[in-house]
Design an enzyme around this catalytic site. Structure first.
Site, PDB file in Angstrom:
ATOM      1  N   GLU A  74       0.819  -1.203   0.000  1.00  0.00           N
ATOM      2  CA  GLU A  74       0.000   0.000   0.000  1.00  0.00           C
ATOM      3  C   GLU A  74       0.860   1.263   0.000  1.00  0.00           C
ATOM      4  O   GLU A  74       1.947   1.285   0.598  1.00  0.00           O
ATOM      5  CB  GLU A  74      -0.946   0.076   1.206  1.00  0.00           C
ATOM      6  CG  GLU A  74      -2.359  -0.391   0.932  1.00  0.00           C
ATOM      7  CD  GLU A  74      -2.531  -1.873   1.211  1.00  0.00           C
ATOM      8  OE1 GLU A  74      -3.542  -2.443   0.791  1.00  0.00           O
ATOM      9  OE2 GLU A  74      -1.635  -2.452   1.834  1.00  0.00           O
ATOM     10  N   THR A  75       0.332   2.275  -0.671  1.00  0.00           N
ATOM     11  CA  THR A  75       0.849   3.640  -0.567  1.00  0.00           C
ATOM     12  C   THR A  75      -0.269   4.504  -0.006  1.00  0.00           C
ATOM     13  O   THR A  75      -1.402   4.460  -0.496  1.00  0.00           O
ATOM     14  CB  THR A  75       1.294   4.176  -1.933  1.00  0.00           C
ATOM     15  OG1 THR A  75       2.378   3.375  -2.412  1.00  0.00           O
ATOM     16  CG2 THR A  75       1.767   5.620  -1.836  1.00  0.00           C
TER      17      THR A  75
END
Length: 262
Positions: A44-45
């Protein structure tokens, strides 16, 4: 654009779950955010946009899709805001997300996250799920986008080598496998697979513990638990049931600090 990389749910570099954190100065097109997440190529970002003094809009993207809830990305974002003195240590942080308002605060050297409790129902799973995992669980439950499968012990959990291409076709996109821990330091052990959203195996999954905390609290008759995620990187999460919420506690370490040239 300022960007950081943080190892979440650990106090050691290169353990836990790495997340990128981007601090936005304005709203950007979703296509740019998705491209950044693809470029970072982490599970995830997290993207932060300030709304008021200690309130932020928070979104999370895998390399392929936007997700509704992400524990390690929220932990990473909170860690960065406090570590860089953007938010004072004694202030709570409020996040506006696709899963409603999430609250983060510092407590006794830990970061505390207030998340929604997951709901589970007994399930028969589906034939693709069991074929892809190549092992037979004790029980199967499901909730929202998740399957949760309990196995007999840690040895079985560690031996699971899913057929990820096949697992993408299962009815639920995200799969938690778990067992009771034999280690007195932890209450339960888990692993997490989500190839359908671009994550074959996630190192440490905060959102999964919203379901795991409920599941094991009922079986172990306790509301405070510690989970160990037995991925290659490993990590641990302290959990506490509180009404319709799950309080997650974790630590984090910054390993990269820079700027995106966009």
């Amino acid at each position: 654009m300022r960007i950081f990389q943080v190892d979440s749910f650990t106090n050691e570099p290169f353990k836990g779950n790495p997340a990128a954190v981007c601090i936005l100065e304005k709203d950007y097109d979703d296509s740019l955010l998705q491209n950044i997440a693809m470029e970072m190529n982490l599970s995830e970002t997290a993207f932060l946009l300030q709304v008021s003094e200690n309130e932020y809009k928070l979104r999370w993207f895998t390399p392929e899709v936007e997700v509704k809830l992400c524990g390690h990305g929220t932990l990473a974002a909170s860690h960065i805001l406090w570590e860089n003195k953007i938010i004072e240590d004694d202030k709570e942080i409020y996040y506006n997300t696709l899963s409603g308002t999430l609250i983060a605060k510092k407590k006794s050297g830990w970061i505390e996250l207030d998340f929604p409790k997951g709901n589970l129902n007994k399930s028969n799973g589906d034939s693709i799920l069991l074929e892809a995992l190549r092992r037979t669980p004790i029980s199967i439950h499901e909730g929202d986008e998740y399957y949760l499968l309990e196995f007999a012990g840690q040895e079985e959990i560690l031996k699971i080598e899913p057929d990820f291409n096949l697992l993408k076709k299962a009815r639920k996109k995200e799969v938690i496998v778990t067992c009771k821990s034999n280690d007195m330091e932890y209450d339960f052990i888990s692993r997490f697979f989500a190839p359908a959203i671009g994550i074959e195996e996630d190192p440490v999954t905060g959102s999964a513990h919203c379901y795991l905390a409920l599941y094991w609290a009922e079986r172990l008759n306790k509301i405070e638990l510690v989970g160990f995620q037995a991925s290659k990187r490993t990590g641990y999460i302290k959990c506490k049931l509180q009404g319709d919420r799950v309080i997650l506690h974790g630590k984090a370490v910054t390993i990269l600090n820079g700027f995106l040239q966009i």
